[in-house]
Design an enzyme around this catalytic site. Structure first.
Site, PDB file in Angstrom:
ATOM      1  N   TYR A 194       0.869  -1.072  -0.006  1.00 12.40           N
ATOM      2  CA  TYR A 194       0.017  -0.112  -0.125  1.00 12.40           C
ATOM      3  C   TYR A 194       0.931   1.374   0.109  1.00 12.40           C
ATOM      4  CZ  TYR A 194      -4.284   2.736   0.925  1.00 12.40           C
ATOM      5  OH  TYR A 194      -5.133   3.782   0.740  1.00 12.40           O
ATOM      6  N   LYS A 245     -21.490 -19.606 -11.272  1.00 10.11           N
ATOM      7  CA  LYS A 245     -20.483 -19.404 -12.616  1.00 10.11           C
ATOM      8  C   LYS A 245     -19.352 -18.940 -12.048  1.00 10.11           C
ATOM      9  CE  LYS A 245     -20.828 -18.566 -17.091  1.00 10.11           C
ATOM     10  NZ  LYS A 245     -21.887 -19.230 -18.148  1.00 10.11           N
ATOM     11  N   ASP A 270     -24.038 -17.923 -23.331  1.00 13.39           N
ATOM     12  CA  ASP A 270     -25.288 -18.781 -23.617  1.00 13.39           C
ATOM     13  C   ASP A 270     -25.084 -19.157 -24.993  1.00 13.39           C
ATOM     14  OD1 ASP A 270     -26.369 -18.507 -21.076  1.00 13.39           O
ATOM     15  OD2 ASP A 270     -26.960 -16.387 -21.622  1.00 13.39           O
ATOM     16  N   GLY A 325     -32.917 -18.664 -30.611  1.00 11.73           N
ATOM     17  CA  GLY A 325     -32.178 -17.830 -29.642  1.00 11.73           C
ATOM     18  C   GLY A 325     -30.883 -17.622 -29.500  1.00 11.73           C
ATOM     19  N   ALA A 364     -28.479 -19.739 -27.902  1.00 10.71           N
ATOM     20  CA  ALA A 364     -27.986 -20.918 -28.174  1.00 10.71           C
ATOM     21  C   ALA A 364     -28.107 -21.522 -29.592  1.00 10.71           C
ATOM     22  CB  ALA A 364     -28.594 -22.023 -27.108  1.00 10.71           C
TER      23      ALA A 364
END
Length: 389
Positions: free
Chosen positions: A40, A95, A166, A200, A202
């Site tokens: 720091y 996830k 997706d 969609g 996928a």
């Protein structure tokens, strides 16, 4: 199969006990005043000055090189639909946990309280300095296609890769499963006929990647029938599919579709009529990806003579699940400092996953590896690196 049964009470008890599946842990202890000065102030100022002079050094001196933002607006979560950012958080945490355990990636759930695509793009652009990659997750279509395109092309484009799981993740694992399924039945990509049910995220990603891989006879179906250039009701993203698929110009419904070797359903339970299964060729390959209830039940698959049947479920053989892909693929994107994802990289990842099942192990009920196979992540990274070089 391993015992995967669970109850709602078990789920809620575990979530209540954990109060979050991931956390922040320091990598270096602060035990002395010198430690404090190095990590720091005042010592940290030296690292700051170096990065100020060359922003690329953030990859060397900070968490950026191993950090992924999992970005959602909660509008299309699993099979739950539009449940909002707070309710989407448990999925994003899960996830992040998978990324950490299997890819050693530090992933952060970013659940946004906006469904406005402009604001989502703006938010992602503003958080880019912290992350080495972006994972778009559970955002409704077709909006998510526009968000991804803006973040990868044009004035809003980021300098880091944008992975839409997706779409990209599903397509990679489906291709991996298909590569091995074709080996089992003795067919090849150039001569098979493929039907993709659902347009969609996928279905869109699957159709584009299979076409890039060399599948020539592929037809995509939405709720109105085959996607073809003859239709006048298509949005821009379905028009894109019409331009690269369905070369034979089939314009009927999925019920009328005959002679398929492969059927890939990424829609909803009941979307595939029995007639379609009945009219497939011998050595039928069926991937039914809807969760928790597949479009085609195991019983129907058996009754209609499906030779290879895969789902997204962990309690059935051949689990075609994105978790086989995203830890390794994102690990590769981060370590290789990829700026933009290409089809070549995705095909390489699919080949890596398929290759994790040894030839002597391939069979109707074993076309993909299990997530616990420790070869998956390094193999994906190796194959993607070769695709880049």
């Amino acid at each position: 199969m391993a015992d995967t049964k669970w109850t709602k009470e078990e789920v809620l008890e575990l979530h209540r006990k954990l109060r979050g599946k991931v956390g922040i842990e320091g990598k270096s202890p602060i035990n002395t005043m010198k430690d404090l000065s190095l990590l720091y102030t005042p010592g940290v100022a030296d690292a700051c000055r170096e990065i100020a002079a060359n922003k690329e050094l953030a990859y060397e001196y900070t968490m950026k090189s191993n950090s992924v933002a999992i970005v959602t607006d909660g509008t299309r979560v699993l099979g739950l639909g539009n449940i909002g950012p707070e309710a989407a958080l448990p999925v994003m945490e899960g996830k992040a946990l998978i990324m950490k355990q299997f890819g050693n990636i530090n992933a952060f759930p970013i659940c946004l309280r906006t469904t406005d695509p402009d604001k989502i793009v703006e938010a992602v652009r503003h958080i880019e300095p912290v992350f080495g990659a972006i994972n778009l997750e559970d955002i409704e279509t077709p909006k998510v296609f526009d968000i991804e395109e803006r973040l990868t092309e044009g004035p809003d484009a980021l300098g880091i890769p944008v992975f839409h799981d997706d779409q990209h993740g599903t397509a990679i694992v489906v291709l991996a499963a298909l590569i091995n399924a074709l080996k089992v039945v003795g067919k090849n990509k150039e001569t098979i006929r493929v039907g993709v049910v659902g347009a969609g995220s996928a279905g869109h990603g699957i159709a584009k990647l299979l076409t890039a891989y060399g599948v020539k006879d592929l037809v995509v179906f939405d709720s109105k029938g085959a996607i073809t250039n003859l239709r006048t009701d298509l949005d821009l993203h379905k028009m894109e599919l019409a331009n690269i698929t369905n070369e034979g110009g089939f314009n009927g419904t999925i019920k009328e579709f005959q002679g398929a070797d492969v059927l890939i359903a990424a829609s909803k339970n009941g979307a595939v009529p029995h007639e379609t299964l009945q009219n497939m060729k011998n050595d039928k390959i069926v991937f039914s990806l809807s969760n928790p209830n597949p479009e085609i039940s195991p019983e129907d698959a058996q009754n209609f003579g499906v030779r290879i049947y895969a789902t997204g479920r962990s309690d059935l053989p051949n689990q075609v699940n994105n978790s086989l892909c995203f830890p390794g693929f994102l690990r590769a994107l981060l370590d290789l400092r990829v700026r933009k994802i290409t089809n070549k990289m995705k095909i390489a990842a699919a080949e890596a996953i398929s290759g994790c099942v040894a030839e002597e192990e391939l069979q109707e009920t074993k076309i993909v590896p299990e997530i616990f196979d420790t070869n998956i992540v390094p193999e994906i990274k190796r194959k993607v690196a070769s695709a880049i070089s």
